[in-house]
Every structure is written in structure tokens, then in C-alpha cells.
Design a protein around this motif. Structure first.
Motif, mmCIF file in Angstrom:
data_model
loop_
_atom_site.group_PDB
_atom_site.id
_atom_site.type_symbol
_atom_site.label_atom_id
_atom_site.label_comp_id
_atom_site.label_asym_id
_atom_site.label_seq_id
_atom_site.Cartn_x
_atom_site.Cartn_y
_atom_site.Cartn_z
ATOM 1 N N GLY A 166 77.998 43.582 13.476
ATOM 2 C CA GLY A 166 77.508 44.265 12.282
ATOM 3 C C GLY A 166 76.099 44.796 12.467
ATOM 4 O O GLY A 166 75.442 44.545 13.480
ATOM 5 N N LYS A 167 75.632 45.551 11.471
ATOM 6 C CA LYS A 167 74.327 46.191 11.614
ATOM 7 C C LYS A 167 73.198 45.440 10.921
ATOM 8 O O LYS A 167 72.025 45.749 11.149
ATOM 9 C CB LYS A 167 74.387 47.641 11.088
ATOM 10 N N ASP A 168 73.531 44.492 10.042
ATOM 11 C CA ASP A 168 72.493 43.750 9.341
ATOM 12 C C ASP A 168 73.024 42.383 8.913
ATOM 13 O O ASP A 168 74.186 42.055 9.169
ATOM 14 C CB ASP A 168 71.988 44.545 8.127
ATOM 15 N N LEU A 169 72.151 41.627 8.249
ATOM 16 C CA LEU A 169 72.501 40.264 7.832
ATOM 17 C C LEU A 169 73.750 40.203 6.959
ATOM 18 O O LEU A 169 74.561 39.287 7.071
ATOM 19 C CB LEU A 169 71.342 39.643 7.029
ATOM 20 N N LYS A 170 73.883 41.176 6.040
ATOM 21 C CA LYS A 170 75.015 41.120 5.113
ATOM 22 C C LYS A 170 76.328 41.418 5.815
ATOM 23 O O LYS A 170 77.341 40.786 5.523
ATOM 24 C CB LYS A 170 74.782 42.066 3.935
ATOM 25 N N GLU A 171 76.316 42.371 6.746
ATOM 26 C CA GLU A 171 77.554 42.635 7.502
ATOM 27 C C GLU A 171 77.879 41.417 8.344
ATOM 28 O O GLU A 171 79.039 41.037 8.481
ATOM 29 C CB GLU A 171 77.394 43.895 8.374
ATOM 30 N N ARG A 172 76.871 40.821 8.893
ATOM 31 C CA ARG A 172 77.056 39.616 9.674
ATOM 32 C C ARG A 172 77.671 38.489 8.835
ATOM 33 O O ARG A 172 78.545 37.754 9.298
ATOM 34 C CB ARG A 172 75.686 39.176 10.181
ATOM 35 N N ALA A 173 77.219 38.391 7.590
ATOM 36 C CA ALA A 173 77.752 37.360 6.685
ATOM 37 C C ALA A 173 79.247 37.576 6.454
ATOM 38 O O ALA A 173 80.042 36.629 6.487
ATOM 39 C CB ALA A 173 76.999 37.379 5.356
ATOM 40 N N LEU A 174 79.645 38.824 6.242
ATOM 41 C CA LEU A 174 81.066 39.113 6.051
ATOM 42 C C LEU A 174 81.847 38.787 7.317
ATOM 43 O O LEU A 174 82.890 38.145 7.263
ATOM 44 C CB LEU A 174 81.270 40.598 5.716
ATOM 45 N N ILE A 175 81.321 39.234 8.446
ATOM 46 C CA ILE A 175 81.995 38.958 9.715
ATOM 47 C C ILE A 175 82.149 37.457 9.913
ATOM 48 O O ILE A 175 83.204 36.967 10.307
ATOM 49 C CB ILE A 175 81.221 39.603 10.886
ATOM 50 N N ASP A 176 81.101 36.702 9.626
ATOM 51 C CA ASP A 176 81.164 35.243 9.769
ATOM 52 C C ASP A 176 82.217 34.626 8.848
ATOM 53 O O ASP A 176 82.965 33.740 9.248
ATOM 54 C CB ASP A 176 79.795 34.615 9.482
ATOM 55 N N MET A 177 82.264 35.076 7.591
ATOM 56 C CA MET A 177 83.266 34.535 6.661
ATOM 57 C C MET A 177 84.664 34.774 7.205
ATOM 58 O O MET A 177 85.513 33.889 7.221
ATOM 59 C CB MET A 177 83.176 35.234 5.300
ATOM 60 N N TYR A 178 84.896 36.003 7.672
ATOM 61 C CA TYR A 178 86.223 36.363 8.155
ATOM 62 C C TYR A 178 86.578 35.561 9.409
ATOM 63 O O TYR A 178 87.674 35.001 9.522
ATOM 64 C CB TYR A 178 86.318 37.863 8.440
ATOM 65 N N THR A 179 85.645 35.479 10.349
ATOM 66 C CA THR A 179 85.970 34.777 11.591
ATOM 67 C C THR A 179 86.133 33.278 11.365
ATOM 68 O O THR A 179 86.962 32.639 12.010
ATOM 69 C CB THR A 179 84.928 35.033 12.697
ATOM 70 N N GLU A 180 85.379 32.708 10.449
ATOM 71 C CA GLU A 180 85.550 31.284 10.151
ATOM 72 C C GLU A 180 86.925 31.014 9.546
ATOM 73 O O GLU A 180 87.591 30.030 9.891
ATOM 74 C CB GLU A 180 84.446 30.785 9.203
ATOM 75 N N GLY A 181 87.370 31.880 8.649
ATOM 76 C CA GLY A 181 88.714 31.729 8.088
ATOM 77 C C GLY A 181 89.756 31.828 9.197
ATOM 78 O O GLY A 181 90.691 31.028 9.273
ATOM 79 N N LEU A 182 89.581 32.798 10.095
ATOM 80 C CA LEU A 182 90.529 32.983 11.200
ATOM 81 C C LEU A 182 90.529 31.770 12.112
ATOM 82 O O LEU A 182 91.572 31.381 12.639
ATOM 83 C CB LEU A 182 90.184 34.255 11.979
ATOM 84 N N MET A 183 89.376 31.153 12.304
ATOM 85 C CA MET A 183 89.320 29.957 13.148
ATOM 86 C C MET A 183 90.040 28.789 12.497
ATOM 87 O O MET A 183 90.643 27.966 13.188
ATOM 88 C CB MET A 183 87.882 29.597 13.505
#
Lengths: 175, 222
Positions: free
Chosen positions: A37-54
């Protein structure tokens, strides 16, 4: 010999570091190669999604080790969660913004991980995406990205599904 | 709309406690909503706030964040507790992930069947003293600095002190072989924001008791 910080694998030697802990390794690679992602908020979304996938990944990898008399029930519960908790959530993300990628209109580690999990789940239940048209087109689209397409071809470093007969060997190494 | 982060979870430590610690360490005030009944939880799920129908939920900066690690990473990033560059971040991530494995054992302990409690307590003691604490003792010894990474307070320090205190609650002498960690514990406890969090009346939650276990089983229908 001291290479494993917490005496565990995976271990990835990269940029002079001996990295352990899967999430730490993935976070480093994603950030280094602009897949975070390009900033903290995109990173937060990416983290939420990847944690769910994990979490879904955990369910899938525990399946081979289930006792024989509990396997069927575990399988049903696993597939129910895959479809109704996880894939449903990602179908909605794609529907809400109408973009090709999960976050920021650009490929990120979340897309890579979602494709990986879709393919793994399909190995158990080929029609798991039956109710999810957007995920079906997502799967086709991401699979066609040149680097990913190459990884999906025979001869790449992608590993096959763990054969149940190899499970004792794995257990013997770690336990 | 106060602008403060709002945390939704049970009235107890569980998976939300590291979030409380990190926000407190950053000096950020927050609000809390406590789930007490199954009906409350089902209503929350129906309302669509929980991406994977699970708590913790933290409403912060216009986002409804779920997944503890995602929440903690965001807070660490926002409040400069995540190192100065990618490599410091990588170290912090490795350390917090290791500690999270230890904390998972502590999290699950109250739910052990009575005949497994002693075994599980011994497992916590064994892992803390043989796998995790030696690593951080060595890190501190090797660089001689007060903080784990980059000579500055980070998420890793907050996570480690939370873990040390949680293990000590069960095994009071657990730090006896670890002089660096003993000094670390004192130093980090005296960081003003953390000192405040350790005082009575703060949002810090008490150790899980039988009533908390019952509430978990009831609300999450485990």
C-alpha cells in the motif's frame, strides 16, 4: 547453530538478516517490494485482510492432522467458514469499490495471499467460489499477472499440497 | 464523536489487552464498549461492523479495524513506535511475533481443563525461560541499550513488558536468571505513559478469573 531466533522455521536469509516468524518475513518483503500500500491506512486494510486469510490458512493446514472420526465434521465446518466468513467478506470488498485489486487499485500482498488461499481451498472443494462471481474474475485476473502466471506453471518453486502420507515425516522433524 | 479510538471487547484482557497497552504507551486516551451478553455480540455481528464476525474491534480514524495484529501495527505506525526504517521494523516484527506465541499460551491457560492446568503452567514456564526470555536477555546484553530496537521505545518493548508481567503473575520468580530483563522491566515500567497505565484506575484489566471465563464461553458460545 543459533540461526533460529526462537528455534523455529520458517527462516529466510535476506539482506544480511536471518529472519524468522512468517508475518515478520512477509511484512519485510511486502514493504521492500512495494506490495504494502501507499500509506498507513492502506497498510491497515492490507493487514486486516491478510490476517483474516491467515486464520483461514490455519484451518486448512490443520485438516490433514484431524483424527479420522472428526475429519468429516471438520471439513464441513472449514468449508462453511471459508465461504461464509472469509470469501464472502472479500467478495464484498471487491463489490464495494469495483476495482481490480483489494486495496488501493494496485497489486498488494493481500491480492497475492487471497489468490493463494483461493487455490488452496479449491484443491479441497473445486466449487468453493460458486457463489462469488467477483472472486472468480479476481482469480482469473490475478493468475494472469506475468510474475504470478509464471509461478503457477510447472517447474516453479511453488510446492504441492502436503500429501497425508508425508505428515508423519513432517511431525518427526518438528516434534 | 469524540475522535478517540473506541475499543469493543469483553471487560477483560483477552486479545484486546495488547491494544490497551500500546495505546496507553503512546499516550492515547480511548473509549471502551464491553460485550456482556450473547445478544449484544449477535447484534454487533448483524450490524456489519465486524469484517470476519470477530472481536477485537477498534474504531480509529474512520476505520472499523479487526484482527489484533493489524490494529497493533496501525497504532505502532501512527504513533512512531515501529522503528525508523524497514530493517528496524523487521526486528520489531520478529520480536513481537515471538512474544505473541508466548502470550497465546497465557491467553489460553484459563480455559485449560482442570487436569491440564499444571501441565500447561509448566509449558508456559518452560517456553518463557528456555525459548523466549533468553532471546531478549541476549538482545539487551549485546547492544547494551535500554530498548530492544533502535535505542528508542517501540512496540516490541511494550509487548515484552506486558508478557513479563503476565508470566510473573503466574510464576513470580521467572526473571531470576535474567538480570538484563529485570533491569528492562524497571526501566520500561518507569516510562511515564507506562507508569500511568500500571497504576490503579487505568484501563488495564485484571488477570482473568472464573467470571471472565464464563463470560467468554457465554458470549462467544464456545
Amino acid at each position: 547453530d543459533g540461526s533460529l531466533l526462537f528455534q523455529q522455521l520458517p527462516m529466510v536469509e535476506i539482506d544480511g538478516m536471518k529472519m524468522v516468524q512468517t508475518r515478520a518475513i512477509l511484512g519485510y518483503i511486502a514493504a521492500k517490494y512495494n506490495l504494502y500500500g501507499k500509506d498507513l491506512k492502506e497498510r491497515a486494510l492490507i493487514d486486516m485482510y491478510t490476517e483474516g486469510l491467515m486464520d483461514l490458512n490455519e484451518l486448512l493446514i490443520r485438516y490433514p492432522g484431524q483424527p479420522a472420526n472428526e475429519k468429516e465434521q471438520y471439513f464441513a465446518s472449514m468449508m462453511d467458514k471459508a465461504a461464509n466468513r472469509y470469501f464472502q467478506a472479500f467478495e464484498k470488498v471487491l463489490k464495494d469499490h469495483g476495482q481490480d485489486f483489494l486495496v488501493g487499485n494496485r497489486l498488494s500482498r493481500a491480492d497475492v495471499q487471497l489468490l493463494e488461499i483461493i487455490l488452496m481451498t479449491e484443491e479441497y472443494k473445486p466449487d468453493i467460489l460458486g457463489k462469488f462471481p467477483l472472486l472468480q474474475s479476481f482469480k482469473a485476473r490475478i493468475s494472469n499477472i506475468p510474475t504470478i502466471k509464471k509461478f503457477l506453471q510447472p517447474g516453479s518453486q511453488r510446492k504441492p499440497l502436503l500429501d497425508e502420507k508425508d505428515l508423519p515425516k513432517v511431525l518427526a522433524i518438528f516434534y | 464523536m469524540s475522535g478517540k479510538p473506541r475499543l469493543t471487547y469483553l471487560n477483560g484482557r483477552g486479545r484486546m489487552e495488547p491494544v490497551r497497552w500500546l495505546l496507553a504507551a503512546a499516550g492515547v486516551e480511548f473509549e471502551e464498549v464491553f460485550l456482556e451478553t450473547r445478544e449484544q455480540y449477535e447484534k454487533l455481528i448483524k450490524g456489519g461492523s465486524l469484517m470476519f464476525q470477530q472481536v477485537p474491534l477498534v474504531e480509529i480514524d474512520g476505520m472499523k479495524m479487526v484482527q489484533t495484529r493489524a490494529i497493533l501495527s496501525y497504532i505502532a505506525g501512527k504513533y512512531n513506535l515501529y522503528g525508523k526504517d524497514l530493517k528496524e521494523r523487521a526486528l520489531i516484527d520478529m520480536y513481537v511475533e515471538g512474544i505473541a506465541d508466548l502470550m497465546q499460551m497465557i491467553l489460553m491457560f484459563p480455559f485449560s481443563p482442570p487436569d491440564a492446568k499444571e501441565k500447561n503452567l509448566n509449558a508456559i514456564k518452560e517456553k518463557a525461560t528456555n525459548r523466549y526470555f533468553p532471546v531478549f536477555e541476549k538482545v539487551l546484553k549485546q547492544h547494551g541499550q535500554d530498548f530492544l530496537v533502535g535505542n528508542k521505545l517501540s512496540w516490541a518493548d511494550v509487548q515484552l513488558i506486558e508478557a513479563i508481567l503476565a508470566v510473573e503473575e503466574k510464576i513470580p520468580a521467572v526473571l531470576s536468571g535474567f538480570p538484563q530483563l529485570q533491569a528492562f522491566k524497571i526501566k520500561i515500567s518507569n516510562v511515564p505513559t507506562i507508569k500511568k497505565f500500571l497504576q490503579p484506575g487505568s484501563p488495564r484489566k485484571p488477570p482473568p478469573d472464573e467470571r471472565y471465563v464464563e463470560t467468554v464461553l457465554k458470549v462467544f458460545k464456545v
